[in-house]
Design a protein around this motif. Sequence first.
Motif, short mmCIF file in Angstrom:
data_model
loop_
_atom_site.label_atom_id
_atom_site.label_comp_id
_atom_site.label_asym_id
_atom_site.label_seq_id
_atom_site.Cartn_x
_atom_site.Cartn_y
_atom_site.Cartn_z
N VAL A 77 0.84 -1.20 0.00
CA VAL A 77 0.00 0.00 0.00
C VAL A 77 0.87 1.25 0.00
CG1 VAL A 77 -1.66 1.35 1.33
CG2 VAL A 77 -2.00 -1.11 1.06
N MET A 78 1.93 1.24 0.84
CA MET A 78 2.81 2.41 0.90
C MET A 78 3.56 2.60 -0.42
SD MET A 78 3.54 4.92 2.91
CE MET A 78 4.08 6.24 1.83
N GLU A 79 3.91 1.51 -1.08
CA GLU A 79 4.54 1.61 -2.40
C GLU A 79 3.61 2.31 -3.39
OE1 GLU A 79 7.44 -2.36 -2.36
OE2 GLU A 79 5.42 -2.47 -3.21
N GLN A 80 2.35 1.96 -3.31
CA GLN A 80 1.36 2.58 -4.20
C GLN A 80 1.14 4.05 -3.84
OE1 GLN A 80 -0.29 1.20 -6.94
NE2 GLN A 80 1.24 -0.42 -6.67
N VAL A 81 1.16 4.35 -2.55
CA VAL A 81 1.02 5.75 -2.09
C VAL A 81 2.14 6.60 -2.68
CG1 VAL A 81 1.23 7.28 -0.08
CG2 VAL A 81 -0.25 5.27 0.03
N LEU A 82 3.37 6.12 -2.55
CA LEU A 82 4.51 6.88 -3.05
C LEU A 82 4.48 7.00 -4.57
CD1 LEU A 82 7.16 8.37 -2.65
CD2 LEU A 82 8.34 6.17 -2.58
N ALA A 83 4.17 5.91 -5.25
CA ALA A 83 4.12 5.94 -6.71
C ALA A 83 3.07 6.93 -7.21
CB ALA A 83 3.83 4.54 -7.26
N LYS A 84 1.88 6.93 -6.57
CA LYS A 84 0.82 7.84 -6.99
C LYS A 84 1.18 9.28 -6.63
CE LYS A 84 -3.21 8.46 -8.88
NZ LYS A 84 -3.45 8.10 -10.28
N ALA A 85 1.83 9.48 -5.49
CA ALA A 85 2.25 10.83 -5.10
C ALA A 85 3.24 11.39 -6.12
CB ALA A 85 2.86 10.80 -3.70
N LYS A 86 4.20 10.55 -6.55
CA LYS A 86 5.17 10.99 -7.55
C LYS A 86 4.50 11.28 -8.89
CE LYS A 86 9.37 8.76 -5.83
NZ LYS A 86 10.47 7.82 -6.16
N GLU A 87 3.58 10.41 -9.27
CA GLU A 87 2.86 10.62 -10.53
C GLU A 87 2.08 11.93 -10.51
OE1 GLU A 87 -1.13 8.76 -12.56
OE2 GLU A 87 0.26 7.33 -11.64
N THR A 88 1.39 12.19 -9.40
CA THR A 88 0.60 13.41 -9.28
C THR A 88 1.51 14.63 -9.22
OG1 THR A 88 -1.07 12.15 -8.05
CG2 THR A 88 -1.21 14.56 -7.96
N LEU A 89 2.61 14.52 -8.51
CA LEU A 89 3.56 15.64 -8.43
C LEU A 89 4.04 16.02 -9.82
CD1 LEU A 89 5.33 17.55 -6.73
CD2 LEU A 89 7.06 15.74 -6.67
N ALA A 90 4.37 15.04 -10.64
CA ALA A 90 4.83 15.32 -12.00
C ALA A 90 3.75 16.01 -12.84
CB ALA A 90 5.26 14.03 -12.68
N GLN A 91 2.48 15.83 -12.45
CA GLN A 91 1.37 16.44 -13.18
C GLN A 91 0.99 17.83 -12.68
OE1 GLN A 91 -1.64 13.45 -12.55
NE2 GLN A 91 -0.86 12.08 -14.17
N THR A 92 1.56 18.26 -11.55
CA THR A 92 1.16 19.56 -10.98
C THR A 92 1.37 20.73 -11.93
OG1 THR A 92 3.30 19.69 -9.80
CG2 THR A 92 1.39 18.85 -8.57
N PRO A 93 2.40 20.74 -12.79
CA PRO A 93 2.51 21.86 -13.73
C PRO A 93 1.35 21.95 -14.71
CG PRO A 93 4.63 20.74 -13.51
CD PRO A 93 3.61 19.88 -12.84
N ASP A 94 0.70 20.81 -15.00
CA ASP A 94 -0.46 20.83 -15.90
C ASP A 94 -1.71 21.32 -15.17
OD1 ASP A 94 1.01 19.78 -18.06
OD2 ASP A 94 0.78 17.75 -17.27
N MET A 95 -1.71 21.24 -13.85
CA MET A 95 -2.86 21.69 -13.06
C MET A 95 -2.75 23.16 -12.67
SD MET A 95 -3.10 18.49 -10.40
CE MET A 95 -2.74 16.82 -10.91
N LEU A 96 -1.53 23.64 -12.50
CA LEU A 96 -1.29 25.01 -12.06
C LEU A 96 -0.37 25.67 -13.08
CD1 LEU A 96 -2.30 26.55 -9.59
CD2 LEU A 96 -0.16 25.98 -8.42
N PRO A 97 -0.93 26.45 -14.01
CA PRO A 97 -0.16 26.98 -15.13
C PRO A 97 1.12 27.70 -14.75
CG PRO A 97 -2.50 27.40 -15.46
CD PRO A 97 -2.35 26.84 -14.07
#
Length: 593
Positions: free
Chosen positions: A157-177
């Motif tokens: 579960v923690m592996e998935q938490v970290l993987a999803k957190a990293k994936e979302t972090l990489a997407q933050t520039p697309d969410m906040l111009p």
Amino acid sequence: MSKRSLNGTEFTAMVLAGAEQLQQHAEHVNSLNVFPVPDGDTGTNMNLTMTAGVTELKSKYSESIGHSAGVLSKGLLMGARGNSGVILSQLFRGFSRYAAPYSELNAHQFAAALQTGVEAAYKAVVKPVEGTILTVAKEAAKHAVYFSRRSHDVVEVMEQVLAKAKETLAQTPDMLPVLKQVGVVDSGGQGLVYIYEGFLQVLRGGVISEGNTTSAPGQAVADSAPSPAFVAPDLTAIQVPTSAQSQLSTEDIEFLYDMEFFINRQLGEGTSAEFDEDQFRKALAVNGDSIIVIADDETIKVHVHSKAPGEVLNLALHYGEITQIHILNMREQHRDLLTTGMDIAPMPELFADIPAEQRTPEAPAVPPADEIAPYGFIAVSSGDGISEIFKSLGVDVILSGGQTMNPSTEDFVNAVASITAQQIYILPNNSNIVLAAQQARELLEGERNVTVIPSKTIPQGIAAAFAFQEDEGTDVNTDSMMDAIGRVQSGQVTYAVRDTTIDELEIKAGQFIGIRNSNIVAAAPDVVTTSQELLEKMLESGDEIVTLLTGSDATEESTHALTNWLETQYPNAEVEVHYGGQPIYAYLFSVES
């Protein structure tokens, strides 16, 4: 490695590892600040907040994850600094509420606790912005809840938490111009990823491969270094106290005095004009360890375990006046633990330093009503001149602060406790301090009447203080002060620490930049030209009241040039110049119609 549940010992090790990862990368998190200003502080604020939580957690160990999470939450809550620190404290506040009844959490409960933390954090922010630490935490927790229905392994579960957190972090520039515009990911989200990396390191057995970090796109990728191999804290150091502490000899504690204090650089005879942090650390290390030094132009925070506290204080006196001194004898603490059987200490009360008998109805802790002032003020200030201005306006308590040294929630709580008044107003005077002030107000709800006037700049705070009328009631004064901060335009002039482009404005490292309210609108090689370009955008009708607050880096020549220019270009404007003394920002401007 498979794990079905988490207890307090394992959770404590995870938190210590997360704090260590964050501390190692705090400067990288700072560098992700959207504005290329020299006082980006997200990493510093998150690190200080996490350090406060870890300090509390270490002192009140428990095998119960419910108790440990509660202790951590208390430490984070009181030590929270800046918006990122407050959000971090709320994430674990919600986590602790869910975990409270449990001695252990299984995989699904762990995921649910993370989700409860996200809900608490979103409630704490009036206008949540997606593409920030909130989004990273939300998406990671939501995925954890989903995955925990398929796996009963906490590690997975923690592996998935970290993987999803990293994936979302990489997407933050697309969410906040604005993040995409300057080529960085969200700094708070990056800080949370580092914490989650530490969590997973412990669950995997203590080692993470090099380079297993998430960095910003573009320039930030080139600047970021890979994470070093990490070894998790030795669990034997935080095992059940009756086994670990009893195995440690009191005499083995070499650096027995646990010291923490602040050095005020603005005060004290013989203050050195130069502070060499590396040399100071080396001097402390001669008779000490566990050294933490956090410095800015006004304040130095010091933590050290030392054999010779007198020498430490004498050394510190060379750099300013020492305040808020706390010294504990760790051998004495250890002997007490052995004597008392090392029972877990109770959760601290908000005003635990007030004797119990003074908190009973028969002996109230406050003076009679006729001795209480009707109102009191707390203001955050950066610069001795600005502090004097607030004092002249009737402010009772000045908290040293700004971008590089945000006051904590506990600082505000203590400031309120020091004022005997029926109604207290707080002026945060910085957008990154408002949440901590509001969190303090919430903690004191039902005990003290506290109103936070959400001033986001020094000029707004001064305008609010001017608007206050002693003969008016709380509601009228609150409305007046809110109206006052809405009428003020704020300007700041500092210098850029990196090349960037914002709103089609190209900025080179070393240039001066002008910030109008929360937008960079000017950039030039010299401070006078930058200030003029900024003021042109602030002065719309030409007949406003213009106030210049000169910083520690401002020169008489540049100030004289600016006032002459204003008199020539805006003859109908009323111009005032005051010494502010603020670091980093050569000038603060306010314009009122």
